[in-house]
Scaffold this active site. Structure first.
Site, PDB file in Angstrom:
ATOM      1  N   ASP A  28      50.684  34.226  31.792  1.00  0.00           N
ATOM      2  CA  ASP A  28      51.212  33.127  30.999  1.00  0.00           C
ATOM      3  C   ASP A  28      50.089  32.554  30.132  1.00  0.00           C
ATOM      4  O   ASP A  28      48.918  32.763  30.415  1.00  0.00           O
ATOM      5  CB  ASP A  28      51.767  32.048  31.949  1.00  0.00           C
ATOM      6  CG  ASP A  28      52.650  31.058  31.214  1.00  0.00           C
ATOM      7  OD1 ASP A  28      53.076  31.375  30.088  1.00  0.00           O
ATOM      8  OD2 ASP A  28      52.896  29.980  31.758  1.00  0.00           O
ATOM      9  N   ASN A  30      49.453  33.184  26.959  1.00  0.00           N
ATOM     10  CA  ASN A  30      48.923  34.045  25.882  1.00  0.00           C
ATOM     11  C   ASN A  30      49.096  33.382  24.516  1.00  0.00           C
ATOM     12  O   ASN A  30      48.184  33.373  23.684  1.00  0.00           O
ATOM     13  CB  ASN A  30      49.653  35.395  25.869  1.00  0.00           C
ATOM     14  CG  ASN A  30      49.364  36.222  27.093  1.00  0.00           C
ATOM     15  OD1 ASN A  30      48.471  35.898  27.868  1.00  0.00           O
ATOM     16  ND2 ASN A  30      50.118  37.290  27.288  1.00  0.00           N
ATOM     17  N   HIS A  45      48.796  38.172  23.300  1.00  0.00           N
ATOM     18  CA  HIS A  45      49.312  39.187  24.234  1.00  0.00           C
ATOM     19  C   HIS A  45      48.323  40.358  24.367  1.00  0.00           C
ATOM     20  O   HIS A  45      48.128  40.894  25.456  1.00  0.00           O
ATOM     21  CB  HIS A  45      50.679  39.696  23.773  1.00  0.00           C
ATOM     22  CG  HIS A  45      51.757  38.643  23.828  1.00  0.00           C
ATOM     23  ND1 HIS A  45      51.884  37.783  24.893  1.00  0.00           N
ATOM     24  CD2 HIS A  45      52.744  38.311  22.956  1.00  0.00           C
ATOM     25  CE1 HIS A  45      52.911  36.961  24.668  1.00  0.00           C
ATOM     26  NE2 HIS A  45      53.436  37.258  23.499  1.00  0.00           N
ATOM     27  N   SER A  74      63.212  38.363  32.761  1.00  0.00           N
ATOM     28  CA  SER A  74      64.551  38.510  32.151  1.00  0.00           C
ATOM     29  C   SER A  74      64.802  37.381  31.150  1.00  0.00           C
ATOM     30  O   SER A  74      65.536  37.562  30.183  1.00  0.00           O
ATOM     31  CB  SER A  74      65.660  38.467  33.199  1.00  0.00           C
ATOM     32  OG  SER A  74      65.208  38.721  34.481  1.00  0.00           O
ATOM     33  N   GLU A  75      64.188  36.210  31.389  1.00  0.00           N
ATOM     34  CA  GLU A  75      64.399  35.053  30.504  1.00  0.00           C
ATOM     35  C   GLU A  75      63.690  35.260  29.156  1.00  0.00           C
ATOM     36  O   GLU A  75      64.015  34.610  28.168  1.00  0.00           O
ATOM     37  CB  GLU A  75      63.854  33.768  31.143  1.00  0.00           C
ATOM     38  CG  GLU A  75      64.671  33.244  32.318  1.00  0.00           C
ATOM     39  CD  GLU A  75      64.469  34.048  33.595  1.00  0.00           C
ATOM     40  OE1 GLU A  75      63.326  34.506  33.821  1.00  0.00           O
ATOM     41  OE2 GLU A  75      65.437  34.257  34.347  1.00  0.00           O
ATOM     42  N   LEU A 139      44.460  50.500  45.451  1.00  0.00           N
ATOM     43  CA  LEU A 139      45.171  49.295  44.993  1.00  0.00           C
ATOM     44  C   LEU A 139      46.623  49.611  44.619  1.00  0.00           C
ATOM     45  O   LEU A 139      46.895  50.594  43.939  1.00  0.00           O
ATOM     46  CB  LEU A 139      44.444  48.722  43.761  1.00  0.00           C
ATOM     47  CG  LEU A 139      45.131  47.551  43.052  1.00  0.00           C
ATOM     48  CD1 LEU A 139      45.045  46.279  43.900  1.00  0.00           C
ATOM     49  CD2 LEU A 139      44.497  47.307  41.677  1.00  0.00           C
TER      50      LEU A 139
HETATM   51  C1  FPP Z   1      53.498  34.875  28.552  1.00  0.00           C
HETATM   52  O1  FPP Z   1      52.730  34.185  27.584  1.00  0.00           O
HETATM   53  C2  FPP Z   1      53.392  36.328  28.347  1.00  0.00           C
HETATM   54  C3  FPP Z   1      54.439  37.152  28.106  1.00  0.00           C
HETATM   55  C4  FPP Z   1      55.836  36.700  28.022  1.00  0.00           C
HETATM   56  C5  FPP Z   1      54.262  38.593  27.878  1.00  0.00           C
HETATM   57  C6  FPP Z   1      53.119  39.229  28.648  1.00  0.00           C
HETATM   58  C7  FPP Z   1      53.215  40.690  28.537  1.00  0.00           C
HETATM   59  C8  FPP Z   1      52.301  41.478  27.976  1.00  0.00           C
HETATM   60  C9  FPP Z   1      51.047  40.958  27.425  1.00  0.00           C
HETATM   61  C10 FPP Z   1      52.549  42.948  27.841  1.00  0.00           C
HETATM   62  C11 FPP Z   1      52.857  43.616  29.142  1.00  0.00           C
HETATM   63  C12 FPP Z   1      51.953  44.716  29.332  1.00  0.00           C
HETATM   64  C13 FPP Z   1      51.446  45.090  30.519  1.00  0.00           C
HETATM   65  C14 FPP Z   1      50.378  46.097  30.516  1.00  0.00           C
HETATM   66  C15 FPP Z   1      51.880  44.524  31.815  1.00  0.00           C
HETATM   67  P1  FPP Z   1      53.448  33.168  26.613  1.00  0.00           P
HETATM   68  O2  FPP Z   1      53.766  33.882  25.357  1.00  0.00           O
HETATM   69  O3  FPP Z   1      54.613  32.556  27.308  1.00  0.00           O
HETATM   70  O4  FPP Z   1      52.350  32.144  26.369  1.00  0.00           O
HETATM   71  P2  FPP Z   1      52.588  30.583  26.169  1.00  0.00           P
HETATM   72  O5  FPP Z   1      53.141  30.071  27.468  1.00  0.00           O
HETATM   73  O6  FPP Z   1      51.220  30.082  25.889  1.00  0.00           O
HETATM   74  O7  FPP Z   1      53.526  30.438  25.039  1.00  0.00           O
END
Ligand code: FPP
Length: 192
Positions: A28, A30, A45, A74-75, A139
Site C-alpha cells: 500500500d 505506492n 507501483h 478484488s476491490e 521461502l
Molecule cells: C496499493 O497502492 C498498490 C496496489 C493496488 C497495486 C500493487 C501491485 C503492484 C505494484 C504490482 C503487483 C506485482 C507483483 C510483483 C506482486 P495504492 O495505489 O493504493 O497507493 P495509495 O494508497 O498511496 O494510493
C-alpha cells in the site's frame, strides 16, 4: 484460538532474533509515495515491485518461512483501466524476469486469489510459476492477486458444497479445520 500456535515467530536459536514463520505485507502507499515526489502513481507501483524484490531477498537471507504480499485486491477493479493494466503488466514482468532467480533460491511461489476475470495468458503464466516452483522447500512466496476475503470464503464454500454433494464429506464434518483447509491459505501459519 485453541490448538493454534500462540506465536507466529520461529524459536530463538540464540541470536536474539525472532524470525517470523509467516510475514504478511500489504503493498500500500505506492500512489502516495509517488505523489509526494511529484511522480505519476504508476511510478509508485514500479517502486513497490523493487521494494518487494528487496523484501524477498531479506526473507530468504533471514530464513522467514512464508512471505504473503497483498498486491491487487478484488476491490481494486474500480481503479482507472490504464492503472489496472499497468499493475497487471508489472506482475507479468515480475514473473517473467524473476522466476529463474526465485527457482535458484529454492523459493516456492503461490498466487492466491481468484483466477476468474484474469486474462488466460496471465493465468497460464502464474500457473506455470507455481508448477515450476511447487517442489521448492525454501521461502514460500504467496502473492495475493485479485484477492478478496469474501471471495475466498465463497470459493471455500463452493468447494465444501461440492464435496458434500459428491458424498465425500458430511455437513457435520464441516468444522474450523475443514474451512481452514479449503481456504487459499491452507497449511500456512497465521501471519504477523
Ligand atoms: C496499493 O497502492 C498498490 C496496489 C493496488 C497495486 C500493487 C501491485 C503492484 C505494484 C504490482 C503487483 C506485482 C507483483 C510483483 C506482486 P495504492 O495505489 O493504493 O497507493 P495509495 O494508497 O498511496 O494510493
Amino acid at each position: 484460538m485453541a490448538g493454534e500456535p500462540a506465536t507466529s515467530l520461529k524459536p530463538d536459536t540464540g541470536s536474539g532474533l525472532r524470525i517470523p514463520l509467516h510475514l504478511g505485507v500489504i503493498m500500500d502507499g505506492n500512489g502516495r509515495w509517488a505523489k509526494m515526489r511529484g511522480k505519476r502513481r504508476t511510478e509508485g507501483h514500479v517502486e513497490g515491485v523493487k521494494t518487494l524484490r528487496n523484501l524477498v531477498e531479506l526473507c530468504i537471507n533471514y530464513g522467514v518461512g512464508t512471505l504473503t504480499v497483498f498486491s491487487f485486491s478484488s476491490e481494486n477493479w474500480t481503479r482507472p483501466p490504464d492503472e489496472i493494466s499497468f499493475i497487471f503488466n508489472l506482475l507479468r514482468r515480475f514473473v517473467a524476469s524473476d522466476l529463474q532467480r526465485l527457482i535458484r533460491n529454492n523459493v516456492r511461489v503461490r498466487i492466491i486469489g481468484t483466477r476468474r476475470g484474469l486474462e488466460p495468458s496471465l493465468v497460464r503464466l502464474i500457473d506455470d510459476a507455481e508448477a515450476k516452483t511447487a517442489h521448492n522447500t525454501g521461502l514460500n512466496l504467496v502473492v495475493a492477486f485479485n484477492y478478496g476475503s469474501k471471495a475466498e470464503i465463497a470459493e471455500a464454500a463452493r468447494h465444501l458444497a461440492r464435496e458434500v454433494a459428491a458424498g465425500r464429506l458430511s455437513p457435520e464434518a464441516i468444522d474450523e479445520a475443514a474451512i481452514g483447509n479449503a481456504l487459499f491459505t491452507a497449511g500456512l501459519p497465521i501471519p504477523i
